[in-house]
Design a protein around this motif. Sequence first.
Motif, PDB file in Angstrom:
ATOM      1  N   VAL A  17    -123.223  44.395 -80.156  1.00 44.63           N
ATOM      2  CA  VAL A  17    -121.765  44.520 -80.287  1.00 44.63           C
ATOM      3  C   VAL A  17    -121.302  45.881 -79.785  1.00 44.63           C
ATOM      4  O   VAL A  17    -120.287  45.993 -79.065  1.00 44.63           O
ATOM      5  N   PHE A  18    -122.027  46.937 -80.142  1.00 41.55           N
ATOM      6  CA  PHE A  18    -121.661  48.282 -79.700  1.00 41.55           C
ATOM      7  C   PHE A  18    -121.710  48.397 -78.182  1.00 41.55           C
ATOM      8  O   PHE A  18    -120.796  48.960 -77.558  1.00 41.55           O
ATOM      9  N   LEU A  19    -122.760  47.858 -77.569  1.00 40.84           N
ATOM     10  CA  LEU A  19    -122.878  47.926 -76.111  1.00 40.84           C
ATOM     11  C   LEU A  19    -121.773  47.122 -75.427  1.00 40.84           C
ATOM     12  O   LEU A  19    -121.236  47.544 -74.396  1.00 40.84           O
ATOM     13  N   THR A  20    -121.431  45.956 -76.015  1.00 42.98           N
ATOM     14  CA  THR A  20    -120.354  45.146 -75.436  1.00 42.98           C
ATOM     15  C   THR A  20    -119.027  45.891 -75.482  1.00 42.98           C
ATOM     16  O   THR A  20    -118.274  45.918 -74.490  1.00 42.98           O
ATOM     17  N   LEU A  21    -118.720  46.512 -76.629  1.00 42.40           N
ATOM     18  CA  LEU A  21    -117.474  47.282 -76.744  1.00 42.40           C
ATOM     19  C   LEU A  21    -117.461  48.461 -75.785  1.00 42.40           C
ATOM     20  O   LEU A  21    -116.438  48.765 -75.154  1.00 42.40           O
ATOM     21  N   GLU A  80    -115.333  51.011 -70.882  1.00 40.77           N
ATOM     22  CA  GLU A  80    -115.590  51.581 -69.561  1.00 40.77           C
ATOM     23  C   GLU A  80    -114.851  50.798 -68.476  1.00 40.77           C
ATOM     24  O   GLU A  80    -114.291  51.397 -67.534  1.00 40.77           O
ATOM     25  N   MET A  81    -114.847  49.469 -68.597  1.00 35.84           N
ATOM     26  CA  MET A  81    -114.144  48.652 -67.601  1.00 35.84           C
ATOM     27  C   MET A  81    -112.645  48.915 -67.626  1.00 35.84           C
ATOM     28  O   MET A  81    -112.002  49.046 -66.572  1.00 35.84           O
ATOM     29  N   VAL A  82    -112.051  49.010 -68.832  1.00 35.51           N
ATOM     30  CA  VAL A  82    -110.614  49.297 -68.948  1.00 35.51           C
ATOM     31  C   VAL A  82    -110.299  50.676 -68.394  1.00 35.51           C
ATOM     32  O   VAL A  82    -109.299  50.872 -67.663  1.00 35.51           O
ATOM     33  N   TYR A  83    -111.150  51.654 -68.709  1.00 35.52           N
ATOM     34  CA  TYR A  83    -110.930  53.019 -68.213  1.00 35.52           C
ATOM     35  C   TYR A  83    -110.987  53.066 -66.691  1.00 35.52           C
ATOM     36  O   TYR A  83    -110.117  53.676 -66.029  1.00 35.52           O
ATOM     37  N   TYR A 124    -110.503  50.552 -64.634  1.00 34.83           N
ATOM     38  CA  TYR A 124    -109.376  49.794 -64.083  1.00 34.83           C
ATOM     39  C   TYR A 124    -108.102  50.633 -64.092  1.00 34.83           C
ATOM     40  O   TYR A 124    -107.358  50.671 -63.095  1.00 34.83           O
ATOM     41  N   ARG A 125    -107.830  51.323 -65.188  1.00 35.32           N
ATOM     42  CA  ARG A 125    -106.635  52.161 -65.268  1.00 35.32           C
ATOM     43  C   ARG A 125    -106.701  53.326 -64.283  1.00 35.32           C
ATOM     44  O   ARG A 125    -105.703  53.703 -63.678  1.00 35.32           O
ATOM     45  N   LYS A 126    -107.887  53.871 -64.113  1.00 33.49           N
ATOM     46  CA  LYS A 126    -108.042  54.978 -63.177  1.00 33.49           C
ATOM     47  C   LYS A 126    -107.790  54.523 -61.741  1.00 33.49           C
ATOM     48  O   LYS A 126    -107.093  55.207 -60.969  1.00 33.49           O
ATOM     49  N   VAL A 127    -108.323  53.358 -61.387  1.00 26.34           N
ATOM     50  CA  VAL A 127    -108.085  52.822 -60.042  1.00 26.34           C
ATOM     51  C   VAL A 127    -106.622  52.471 -59.862  1.00 26.34           C
ATOM     52  O   VAL A 127    -106.027  52.715 -58.787  1.00 26.34           O
ATOM     53  N   SER A 128    -105.998  51.900 -60.886  1.00 23.30           N
ATOM     54  CA  SER A 128    -104.575  51.538 -60.793  1.00 23.30           C
ATOM     55  C   SER A 128    -103.706  52.769 -60.591  1.00 23.30           C
ATOM     56  O   SER A 128    -102.774  52.767 -59.763  1.00 23.30           O
ATOM     57  N   LYS A 129    -103.980  53.847 -61.315  1.00 17.88           N
ATOM     58  CA  LYS A 129    -103.205  55.079 -61.141  1.00 17.88           C
ATOM     59  C   LYS A 129    -103.394  55.653 -59.745  1.00 17.88           C
ATOM     60  O   LYS A 129    -102.447  56.160 -59.128  1.00 17.88           O
ATOM     61  N   ALA A 130    -104.617  55.570 -59.233  1.00 13.82           N
ATOM     62  CA  ALA A 130    -104.860  56.065 -57.881  1.00 13.82           C
ATOM     63  C   ALA A 130    -104.089  55.256 -56.851  1.00 13.82           C
ATOM     64  O   ALA A 130    -103.508  55.811 -55.904  1.00 13.82           O
ATOM     65  N   GLU A 131    -104.040  53.934 -57.022  1.00 14.53           N
ATOM     66  CA  GLU A 131    -103.276  53.093 -56.097  1.00 14.53           C
ATOM     67  C   GLU A 131    -101.786  53.369 -56.200  1.00 14.53           C
ATOM     68  O   GLU A 131    -101.073  53.413 -55.195  1.00 14.53           O
ATOM     69  N   GLU A 132    -101.284  53.541 -57.439  1.00 19.33           N
ATOM     70  CA  GLU A 132     -99.864  53.853 -57.613  1.00 19.33           C
ATOM     71  C   GLU A 132     -99.506  55.179 -56.960  1.00 19.33           C
ATOM     72  O   GLU A 132     -98.461  55.318 -56.306  1.00 19.33           O
TER      73      GLU A 132
END
Length: 215
Positions: free
Chosen positions: A167-171, A176-179, A181-189
């Motif tokens: 469970v800990f590894l899944t979370l 990490e995936m959300v982080y 994704y947000r980092k890539v989205s900010k770079a694209e914006e």
Amino acid sequence: MAALPRLVCASSVALVVWAGFCSAVCVEVPSETEAVQGTHMKLLCISCMKREEVTASTVVEWFYRPEGGKDEPIYEYRKTNHEFPSRFSGRLQWNGSKDMQDVSITVLNVTLNDSGIYTCNITREFEFEIHRPLFQSSRLIHLTVVEEAGEDFTSVISEIMMYILLVFLTLWLLIEMVYCYRKVSKAEEAAQENATDYLAIPSENKENCAVPVEE
């Protein structure tokens, strides 16, 4: 100096060879006290000899006492094996060692009625030149026979810890995936905003933005 490594190597080989000729160390391990119905149960009885090089004659007596009952002989070793008529007739098997330090027996096809107290009596007569002293010891085994094997507490704890780790590894992977994704989205914006700002600049200003080249 070259002779020193050879000496160390020869000493190591000699130590290994000497250890190979040494007999196994005797350890008095207690017997298990729970058996599952229908399985074979080894009633462990170990009595180590302090001086194994001394010759001794050993007599072993096994007794069984049901709940609220009296001791009844079920097995004996006196130079030869002897099984007494009892509820265990045909279900007892000698499981001792040749040096008579392990004098265990095995109960075949354990039943629920086999629960009770088992006593292992050991009598040794040492054969010294001057005298023949006697040594006596006894072991008690409180055996409980169950219908089904219960889960080991250690295995249950290990399984719980494994699930917690999964469970800990899944979370952690989701975070990490959300982080990312947000980092890539900010770079694209940011790239889109820079492109929009550049397109909004008049063409004259774009030419003025060019860096003059010195001759």
